[in-house]
Design a protein around this motif. Structure first.
Motif, PDB file in Angstrom:
ATOM      1  N   UNK A   1     -15.582  -8.764   3.327  1.00  0.00           N
ATOM      2  CA  UNK A   1     -15.093 -10.353   3.227  1.00  0.00           C
ATOM      3  C   UNK A   1     -16.391 -10.799   3.762  1.00  0.00           C
ATOM      4  N   UNK A   2     -16.796 -11.712   2.666  1.00  0.00           N
ATOM      5  CA  UNK A   2     -18.161 -12.781   3.215  1.00  0.00           C
ATOM      6  C   UNK A   2     -17.238 -13.882   3.514  1.00  0.00           C
ATOM      7  N   UNK A   3     -17.853 -14.251   3.988  1.00  0.00           N
ATOM      8  CA  UNK A   3     -17.486 -16.434   4.947  1.00  0.00           C
ATOM      9  C   UNK A   3     -17.151 -16.738   3.505  1.00  0.00           C
ATOM     10  N   UNK A   4     -16.260 -17.068   3.181  1.00  0.00           N
ATOM     11  CA  UNK A   4     -15.531 -17.417   1.740  1.00  0.00           C
ATOM     12  C   UNK A   4     -15.095 -19.016   2.862  1.00  0.00           C
ATOM     13  N   UNK A 178      -2.429  -6.208   6.407  1.00  0.00           N
ATOM     14  CA  UNK A 178      -3.125  -5.550   5.850  1.00  0.00           C
ATOM     15  C   UNK A 178      -4.206  -6.477   5.012  1.00  0.00           C
ATOM     16  N   UNK A 179      -5.057  -6.514   4.847  1.00  0.00           N
ATOM     17  CA  UNK A 179      -6.028  -6.942   4.127  1.00  0.00           C
ATOM     18  C   UNK A 179      -5.523  -6.808   2.535  1.00  0.00           C
ATOM     19  N   UNK A 180      -5.178  -6.205   2.140  1.00  0.00           N
ATOM     20  CA  UNK A 180      -4.450  -5.813   0.906  1.00  0.00           C
ATOM     21  C   UNK A 180      -3.468  -6.781   0.406  1.00  0.00           C
ATOM     22  N   UNK A 181      -2.663  -7.044   1.399  1.00  0.00           N
ATOM     23  CA  UNK A 181      -1.528  -8.178   1.270  1.00  0.00           C
ATOM     24  C   UNK A 181      -2.473  -9.152   1.283  1.00  0.00           C
ATOM     25  N   UNK A 299      -9.685  -8.041  12.892  1.00  0.00           N
ATOM     26  CA  UNK A 299      -9.921  -8.953  11.964  1.00  0.00           C
ATOM     27  C   UNK A 299     -11.229  -7.801  10.967  1.00  0.00           C
ATOM     28  N   UNK A 300     -11.573  -7.109  11.742  1.00  0.00           N
ATOM     29  CA  UNK A 300     -12.575  -5.789  10.995  1.00  0.00           C
ATOM     30  C   UNK A 300     -11.495  -5.420  10.391  1.00  0.00           C
ATOM     31  N   UNK A 306      -9.739  -6.055   3.058  1.00  0.00           N
ATOM     32  CA  UNK A 306     -10.032  -6.915   1.761  1.00  0.00           C
ATOM     33  C   UNK A 306     -10.381  -6.959   0.322  1.00  0.00           C
ATOM     34  N   UNK A 307     -12.340  -6.376   1.546  1.00  0.00           N
ATOM     35  CA  UNK A 307     -12.910  -6.059   0.454  1.00  0.00           C
ATOM     36  C   UNK A 307     -12.471  -4.207  -0.475  1.00  0.00           C
TER      37      UNK A 307
END
Length: 314
Positions: A1-4, A178-181, A299-300, A306-307
Protein backbone atom coordinates in the motif's frame (compact mmCIF):
# COMPACT_ATOMS: atom_id res chain seq x y z
CA UNK A 1 0.00 0.00 0.00
CA UNK A 2 1.50 3.29 -1.08
CA UNK A 3 1.23 6.35 1.13
CA UNK A 4 -2.44 7.09 0.54
CA UNK A 5 -3.83 10.61 0.43
CA UNK A 6 -7.52 10.60 1.21
CA UNK A 7 -9.91 12.34 3.58
CA UNK A 8 -8.44 10.70 6.68
CA UNK A 9 -4.76 11.11 5.90
CA UNK A 10 -5.34 14.74 4.97
CA UNK A 11 -7.49 15.43 8.03
CA UNK A 12 -4.95 14.07 10.51
CA UNK A 13 -1.78 14.69 8.46
CA UNK A 14 -0.75 11.02 8.55
CA UNK A 15 0.73 8.65 5.97
CA UNK A 16 -1.76 5.79 6.14
CA UNK A 17 -5.49 5.84 7.06
CA UNK A 18 -4.89 3.52 10.03
CA UNK A 19 -5.92 4.61 13.53
CA UNK A 20 -5.00 2.66 16.66
CA UNK A 21 -7.94 2.55 19.05
CA UNK A 22 -7.53 4.25 22.42
CA UNK A 23 -8.09 1.11 24.48
CA UNK A 24 -8.14 1.18 28.28
CA UNK A 25 -5.10 -0.50 29.90
CA UNK A 26 -3.41 -0.94 26.50
CA UNK A 27 -2.94 2.44 24.86
CA UNK A 28 -0.16 4.27 26.66
CA UNK A 29 2.50 6.50 25.12
CA UNK A 30 4.65 3.57 23.90
CA UNK A 31 1.88 2.12 21.74
CA UNK A 32 0.58 5.47 20.50
CA UNK A 33 4.02 6.79 19.55
CA UNK A 34 4.97 3.52 17.82
CA UNK A 35 1.83 3.63 15.67
CA UNK A 36 2.37 7.29 14.80
CA UNK A 37 6.01 6.65 13.93
CA UNK A 38 4.86 3.97 11.48
CA UNK A 39 2.64 6.44 9.65
CA UNK A 40 -0.69 5.80 11.34
CA UNK A 41 -2.47 7.72 14.08
CA UNK A 42 -1.73 6.56 17.62
CA UNK A 43 -4.26 7.31 20.36
CA UNK A 44 -3.59 7.45 24.09
CA UNK A 45 -6.48 5.84 25.97
CA UNK A 46 -7.51 8.29 28.69
CA UNK A 47 -10.27 6.01 29.98
CA UNK A 48 -7.96 4.09 32.33
CA UNK A 49 -5.74 7.00 33.39
CA UNK A 50 -5.91 9.46 36.25
CA UNK A 51 -5.43 13.02 34.98
CA UNK A 52 -1.79 13.22 36.12
CA UNK A 53 -1.04 9.88 34.44
CA UNK A 54 -2.63 11.12 31.23
CA UNK A 55 -0.48 14.26 31.30
CA UNK A 56 2.64 12.14 31.78
CA UNK A 57 1.70 9.89 28.85
CA UNK A 58 1.07 12.87 26.58
CA UNK A 59 4.42 14.42 27.48
CA UNK A 60 6.29 11.14 26.90
CA UNK A 61 4.48 10.61 23.60
CA UNK A 62 5.58 14.06 22.41
CA UNK A 63 9.17 13.09 23.23
CA UNK A 64 8.87 9.73 21.44
CA UNK A 65 7.38 10.98 18.16
CA UNK A 66 7.25 14.12 16.08
CA UNK A 67 4.25 12.74 14.19
CA UNK A 68 0.58 13.48 14.94
CA UNK A 69 -1.08 11.53 17.76
CA UNK A 70 -4.29 11.94 19.69
CA UNK A 71 -6.19 11.09 22.87
CA UNK A 72 -9.34 8.99 23.18
CA UNK A 73 -11.70 10.44 25.79
CA UNK A 74 -14.80 8.56 27.01
CA UNK A 75 -17.39 11.28 27.66
CA UNK A 76 -18.51 9.46 30.81
CA UNK A 77 -15.06 10.02 32.36
CA UNK A 78 -15.48 11.27 35.97
CA UNK A 79 -12.75 13.96 35.61
CA UNK A 80 -13.81 15.03 32.13
CA UNK A 81 -13.29 18.80 32.53
CA UNK A 82 -9.81 18.27 33.97
CA UNK A 83 -8.90 15.83 31.20
CA UNK A 84 -9.98 18.28 28.49
CA UNK A 85 -7.96 21.04 30.16
CA UNK A 86 -4.84 18.83 30.22
CA UNK A 87 -5.29 18.00 26.53
CA UNK A 88 -5.46 21.72 25.71
CA UNK A 89 -2.54 22.64 27.96
CA UNK A 90 -0.32 19.94 26.45
CA UNK A 91 -1.06 20.99 22.88
CA UNK A 92 -2.69 17.76 21.69
CA UNK A 93 -4.19 18.35 18.24
CA UNK A 94 -6.54 15.37 17.84
CA UNK A 95 -9.25 13.99 20.15
CA UNK A 96 -11.46 10.95 19.64
CA UNK A 97 -14.51 11.04 21.91
CA UNK A 98 -16.76 8.11 22.75
CA UNK A 99 -19.51 6.93 25.09
CA UNK A 100 -21.47 10.14 25.26
CA UNK A 101 -22.85 13.20 23.50
CA UNK A 102 -20.53 14.48 20.74
CA UNK A 103 -21.85 18.04 21.25
CA UNK A 104 -20.37 18.26 24.75
CA UNK A 105 -16.87 19.37 23.79
CA UNK A 106 -16.62 19.33 19.98
CA UNK A 107 -17.05 23.07 19.50
CA UNK A 108 -14.79 23.93 22.44
CA UNK A 109 -11.99 21.74 21.10
CA UNK A 110 -12.37 22.90 17.51
CA UNK A 111 -12.15 26.54 18.56
CA UNK A 112 -8.71 25.70 19.95
CA UNK A 113 -7.70 24.19 16.61
CA UNK A 114 -8.21 20.50 17.44
CA UNK A 115 -9.68 17.87 15.13
CA UNK A 116 -12.47 15.85 16.73
CA UNK A 117 -13.77 12.38 15.82
CA UNK A 118 -16.56 10.57 17.65
CA UNK A 119 -17.22 6.83 17.95
CA UNK A 120 -20.75 5.52 17.28
CA UNK A 121 -22.43 2.15 16.78
CA UNK A 122 -25.40 3.13 14.62
CA UNK A 123 -26.34 5.26 11.62
CA UNK A 124 -28.71 7.29 13.80
CA UNK A 125 -25.88 8.42 16.06
CA UNK A 126 -23.54 8.94 13.10
CA UNK A 127 -26.03 11.48 11.76
CA UNK A 128 -26.13 13.18 15.18
CA UNK A 129 -22.34 13.40 15.05
CA UNK A 130 -22.52 15.16 11.71
CA UNK A 131 -25.08 17.58 13.17
CA UNK A 132 -22.69 18.17 16.10
CA UNK A 133 -20.01 19.24 13.62
CA UNK A 134 -17.37 16.58 14.30
CA UNK A 135 -14.50 16.32 11.82
CA UNK A 136 -14.85 12.53 11.37
CA UNK A 137 -17.07 9.66 12.46
CA UNK A 138 -15.89 6.26 13.69
CA UNK A 139 -18.59 3.65 13.03
CA UNK A 140 -17.94 0.53 15.11
CA UNK A 141 -19.61 -2.83 14.53
CA UNK A 142 -20.49 -5.05 17.46
CA UNK A 143 -17.67 -7.47 16.61
CA UNK A 144 -15.46 -5.02 18.48
CA UNK A 145 -14.11 -5.64 21.95
CA UNK A 146 -14.93 -3.58 25.01
CA UNK A 147 -17.99 -1.37 25.31
CA UNK A 148 -20.33 -1.77 22.41
CA UNK A 149 -23.61 -0.73 20.81
CA UNK A 150 -26.98 -2.05 21.90
CA UNK A 151 -28.20 -2.62 18.34
CA UNK A 152 -25.63 -5.37 17.64
CA UNK A 153 -25.09 -4.19 14.05
CA UNK A 154 -22.11 -5.78 12.32
CA UNK A 155 -19.42 -3.71 10.63
CA UNK A 156 -20.30 -5.00 7.16
CA UNK A 157 -23.89 -3.78 7.58
CA UNK A 158 -23.06 -0.60 9.47
CA UNK A 159 -20.42 1.00 7.24
CA UNK A 160 -22.35 1.19 3.91
CA UNK A 161 -25.45 2.42 5.72
CA UNK A 162 -23.56 5.16 7.55
CA UNK A 163 -21.83 6.09 4.30
CA UNK A 164 -25.24 6.63 2.69
CA UNK A 165 -26.32 9.04 5.42
CA UNK A 166 -23.33 11.26 6.22
CA UNK A 167 -20.79 13.29 4.27
CA UNK A 168 -18.07 13.49 6.96
CA UNK A 169 -14.94 11.32 6.68
CA UNK A 170 -15.81 7.81 7.84
CA UNK A 171 -13.59 5.45 9.83
CA UNK A 172 -14.58 1.77 10.15
CA UNK A 173 -13.97 -0.13 13.38
CA UNK A 174 -14.79 -3.57 14.71
CA UNK A 175 -13.47 -6.86 13.33
CA UNK A 176 -10.44 -5.43 11.52
CA UNK A 177 -7.02 -7.00 12.09
CA UNK A 178 -5.86 -7.89 8.57
CA UNK A 179 -5.03 -5.77 5.55
CA UNK A 180 -7.71 -7.63 3.59
CA UNK A 181 -10.31 -6.59 6.17
CA UNK A 182 -9.06 -3.03 5.92
CA UNK A 183 -9.52 -3.10 2.15
CA UNK A 184 -13.01 -4.61 2.54
CA UNK A 185 -14.02 -1.80 4.91
CA UNK A 186 -12.78 0.82 2.47
CA UNK A 187 -14.57 -0.82 -0.46
CA UNK A 188 -17.76 -0.61 1.62
CA UNK A 189 -17.28 3.15 1.96
CA UNK A 190 -14.87 3.80 4.82
CA UNK A 191 -12.08 6.33 4.34
CA UNK A 192 -9.92 4.64 6.96
CA UNK A 193 -9.95 2.08 9.76
CA UNK A 194 -9.59 2.03 13.52
CA UNK A 195 -7.91 -1.11 14.83
CA UNK A 196 -7.98 -2.24 18.45
CA UNK A 197 -7.50 -5.96 19.10
CA UNK A 198 -4.52 -6.40 16.74
CA UNK A 199 -2.70 -3.53 18.47
CA UNK A 200 -3.62 -4.93 21.90
CA UNK A 201 -1.39 -7.93 21.12
CA UNK A 202 1.76 -5.91 20.44
CA UNK A 203 5.03 -5.57 22.28
CA UNK A 204 4.37 -1.86 22.88
CA UNK A 205 0.87 -2.24 24.35
CA UNK A 206 0.80 -1.51 28.09
CA UNK A 207 -1.34 -4.56 28.91
CA UNK A 208 0.04 -7.51 30.91
CA UNK A 209 1.98 -10.22 29.07
CA UNK A 210 -0.43 -12.87 30.42
CA UNK A 211 -3.26 -11.09 28.62
CA UNK A 212 -1.35 -10.62 25.39
CA UNK A 213 -0.56 -14.35 25.34
CA UNK A 214 -4.22 -15.16 26.08
CA UNK A 215 -5.34 -13.08 23.08
CA UNK A 216 -3.23 -15.27 20.76
CA UNK A 217 -4.92 -18.42 22.14
CA UNK A 218 -8.54 -17.35 21.60
CA UNK A 219 -10.78 -19.09 19.08
CA UNK A 220 -14.12 -18.27 17.49
CA UNK A 221 -16.82 -18.11 20.12
CA UNK A 222 -14.48 -17.33 23.01
CA UNK A 223 -15.87 -13.80 23.40
CA UNK A 224 -19.41 -12.76 24.20
CA UNK A 225 -21.42 -9.54 24.40
CA UNK A 226 -22.92 -9.18 27.87
CA UNK A 227 -23.97 -6.62 30.52
CA UNK A 228 -26.61 -5.11 28.25
CA UNK A 229 -28.51 -3.81 31.30
CA UNK A 230 -25.57 -1.53 32.12
CA UNK A 231 -23.40 -0.91 29.05
CA UNK A 232 -22.90 -3.75 26.56
CA UNK A 233 -19.36 -5.08 26.63
CA UNK A 234 -17.63 -7.85 24.69
CA UNK A 235 -15.34 -9.95 26.86
CA UNK A 236 -13.64 -13.32 27.07
CA UNK A 237 -15.49 -16.19 28.70
CA UNK A 238 -13.57 -16.90 31.92
CA UNK A 239 -14.34 -17.37 35.63
CA UNK A 240 -15.45 -13.76 36.00
CA UNK A 241 -17.72 -14.10 32.97
CA UNK A 242 -19.24 -17.24 34.52
CA UNK A 243 -19.96 -15.29 37.70
CA UNK A 244 -21.90 -12.76 35.63
CA UNK A 245 -23.81 -15.60 33.99
CA UNK A 246 -24.72 -16.96 37.42
CA UNK A 247 -26.18 -13.57 38.35
CA UNK A 248 -28.27 -13.69 35.17
CA UNK A 249 -29.46 -17.22 35.96
CA UNK A 250 -30.95 -16.15 39.30
CA UNK A 251 -32.55 -13.01 37.83
CA UNK A 252 -31.30 -9.87 36.17
CA UNK A 253 -30.14 -8.16 39.34
CA UNK A 254 -28.54 -4.92 38.18
CA UNK A 255 -27.19 -4.11 41.65
CA UNK A 256 -25.40 -7.45 41.80
CA UNK A 257 -23.90 -6.87 38.34
CA UNK A 258 -22.61 -3.44 39.40
CA UNK A 259 -21.16 -4.89 42.61
CA UNK A 260 -19.34 -7.61 40.69
CA UNK A 261 -17.87 -5.07 38.26
CA UNK A 262 -16.92 -2.66 41.01
CA UNK A 263 -13.81 -4.55 42.06
CA UNK A 264 -11.55 -3.02 39.38
CA UNK A 265 -12.10 -6.09 37.22
CA UNK A 266 -10.78 -4.61 33.95
CA UNK A 267 -7.52 -3.46 35.53
CA UNK A 268 -7.18 -6.77 37.35
CA UNK A 269 -7.47 -8.71 34.11
CA UNK A 270 -5.88 -6.78 31.28
CA UNK A 271 -3.31 -4.74 33.23
CA UNK A 272 -2.45 -6.99 36.18
CA UNK A 273 -2.74 -10.29 34.31
CA UNK A 274 -5.41 -12.24 36.26
CA UNK A 275 -6.93 -14.36 33.50
CA UNK A 276 -9.68 -15.84 35.67
CA UNK A 277 -10.95 -13.12 38.01
CA UNK A 278 -10.35 -10.19 35.68
CA UNK A 279 -12.51 -8.63 32.96
CA UNK A 280 -10.90 -9.36 29.59
CA UNK A 281 -12.14 -7.13 26.78
CA UNK A 282 -11.29 -8.10 23.20
CA UNK A 283 -12.99 -8.34 19.82
CA UNK A 284 -14.15 -11.36 17.83
CA UNK A 285 -11.22 -10.79 15.47
CA UNK A 286 -8.92 -12.09 18.22
CA UNK A 287 -9.47 -15.53 16.67
CA UNK A 288 -7.26 -14.32 13.80
CA UNK A 289 -4.45 -13.07 16.05
CA UNK A 290 -1.83 -15.74 16.63
CA UNK A 291 1.21 -13.85 17.87
CA UNK A 292 2.39 -10.84 19.85
CA UNK A 293 4.29 -8.61 17.43
CA UNK A 294 6.07 -5.26 17.42
CA UNK A 295 3.91 -2.46 16.03
CA UNK A 296 6.28 -2.07 13.08
CA UNK A 297 5.67 -5.69 12.04
CA UNK A 298 1.90 -5.28 12.39
CA UNK A 299 2.09 -2.32 10.02
CA UNK A 300 4.23 -4.22 7.53
CA UNK A 301 1.72 -7.07 7.53
CA UNK A 302 -1.30 -4.77 7.20
CA UNK A 303 0.16 -2.93 4.23
CA UNK A 304 1.33 -6.11 2.52
CA UNK A 305 -2.04 -7.82 3.01
CA UNK A 306 -3.84 -4.71 1.76
CA UNK A 307 -1.82 -4.80 -1.46
CA UNK A 308 -2.40 -8.52 -1.96
CA UNK A 309 -6.16 -8.32 -1.45
CA UNK A 310 -6.99 -7.73 -5.09
CA UNK A 311 -10.61 -7.24 -6.04
CA UNK A 312 -11.99 -10.43 -7.60
CA UNK A 313 -13.54 -10.26 -11.03
CA UNK A 314 -17.02 -11.68 -11.57
Amino acid sequence: MQSQHNKITQLFNIQYPIIQAGMIWHSGWRLASAVSNCGGLGLIGAGSMYPDVLRENIQKCKQATDKPFGVNVPMLYPNLDEVIQIILEEGVKIVFTSAGNPKTYTETLQKEGLKVAHVVSSTKFAMKCEDAGVDAVVAEGFEAGGHNGRDETTTFCLIPNVKNHISKPLIAAGGIALGSQMKAAMILGADGVQIGSRFAATVEASAHDNWKKKITELNEGDTHLTLKELAPVRMVKNKFFSELEDIYNVGRNTEALVASLGRARAKRGMFEGDMEEGELEIGQVSALINDVLPVETVFENLLKEFQQANNPTL
